[in-house]
Scaffold this active site. Structure first.
Site, PDB file in Angstrom:
ATOM      1  N   ASP A  70       0.819  -1.203   0.000  1.00 32.81           N
ATOM      2  CA  ASP A  70       0.000   0.000   0.000  1.00 32.81           C
ATOM      3  C   ASP A  70       0.861   1.264   0.000  1.00 32.81           C
ATOM      4  OD1 ASP A  70      -2.287  -1.548   0.118  1.00 32.81           O
ATOM      5  OD2 ASP A  70      -2.466  -1.416   2.301  1.00 32.81           O
ATOM      6  N   TYR A 146       6.741  -9.498   7.269  1.00 38.25           N
ATOM      7  CA  TYR A 146       6.766  -8.050   7.478  1.00 38.25           C
ATOM      8  C   TYR A 146       7.323  -7.727   8.862  1.00 38.25           C
ATOM      9  CZ  TYR A 146       3.641  -7.068   3.498  1.00 38.25           C
ATOM     10  OH  TYR A 146       3.093  -6.943   2.250  1.00 38.25           O
TER      11      TYR A 146
END
Length: 307
Positions: A70, A146
């Site tokens: 994103d 992540y």
């Protein structure tokens, strides 16, 4: 179809090279990975550079990425692939007069892309190599990893890390956050932690999720899953931060998960603290089977792979 045409088609297919790229970027000034009209994106910058590099060799190659991050999300271990004909790759890899040849055509491709993008750019090609048979950057992946960084009241503020660290001016209970994180592991419907998309499944396997204090007291969350749905990582982090602040009990995130509905009990965290650190793939012999399996599953469920 004649034998001659069939042979020509086979030769054409055989001449296509799939190149695997390692990519890192500071996501601050990008509107995410995916190309969007009028916006600066990682895919747009890289594909524009590819178009410049291959402008004399036909249609420029397009990128297929492991995870569409994103806006504002960073990456150290992003993976993408591109398909290019052998002659076109040889053309762009040909050394200029008076210069030494690169070790491989793929290394030459990475070097020339860096020259076009700029050596001091906010997106970097970290490596390039010929992909093994059956490799697909998106569909062959078996996990994405992540990290999320938070500086609370007890952490030392590092101005050099400010673009990838979220500041919370309160003390956080890292042990409670870690306990809450570990309670969410496994195969679940993560609807409570995903932004809904029509026709998209929210069932995921969260393989690992833990919190720790790193050097300087910064809190670091590490998360790994087979895939993440839209805003899932930042929502999972937000739920645990709410636990660390005392606004939720350590058992509340699991209760919210089981309710399988979006909630306002916690805030989705800002994108700036999130970094895609690594994408995992099976052994080379299993790549094609993994890609086929993933494609078949997604014919039933339209889903994105994002942070």
């Amino acid at each position: 179809m004649s034998e001659t045409n069939g042979g020509d088609d086979a030769d054409a297919a055989a001449s296509v090279v799939r190149v695997r790229l390692g990519i890192a970027y500071d996501g601050t000034d990008f509107s995410g990975w995916s190309r969007q009209p009028g916006l600066r994106t990682v895919q747009g910058v890289l594909e524009d550079a590819l178009a410049t590099l291959f402008r004399r060799t036909g249609e420029p190659p397009r990128l297929t990425v492991a995870g569409r991050t994103d806006a504002g999300v960073h990456a150290l271990g992003q993976v993408a692939h591109l398909d290019v004909s052998e002659p076109a790759l040889a053309t762009v890899a040909r050394p200029r007069r008076g210069t030494e040849a690169d070790a491989t055509p793929e290394a030459a491709l990475a070097r020339r892309l860096t020259g076009i993008i700029g050596a001091d750019a906010d997106v970097v090609i970290t490596h390039a190599e010929r992909a093994p048979a059956g490799f697909d950057a998106r569909f062959s992946a078996i996990w994405r990893r992540y990290e999320y960084r938070v500086a609370d009241a007890s952490a030392v503020r590092d101005p050099l890390e400010r673009r990838r660290t979220v500041v919370i001016p309160r003390a956080l209970d890292v042990d409670a956050m870690d306990a809450a994180a570990r309670s969410l592991l496994g195969l679940h419907d993560f609807a409570a932690f995903c932004r809904p998309r029509e026709g998209a499944t929210t069932i995921r396997t969260l393989q690992s999720y833990a919190w720790r204090r790193a050097e300087g007291g910064v809190l670091v969350a590490s998360l790994q899953a087979d895939a993440f749905c839209h805003s899932m990582v930042r929502a999972l982090v937000g739920a645990c931060v709410a636990v660390g602040e005392g606004r939720l009990e350590a058992s509340d995130p699991l209760a919210l998960l089981r309710a399988a509905e979006r909630t306002s009990a916690f805030k989705v965290m800002p994108a700036k603290g999130l970094v895609l650190t690594e994408v995992g793939y099976p052994d080379d012999a299993e790549l094609e089977a993994r890609a086929a399996q993933t494609r078949a599953r997604r014919e039933l469920h339209t889903e994105g792979i994002v942070g």
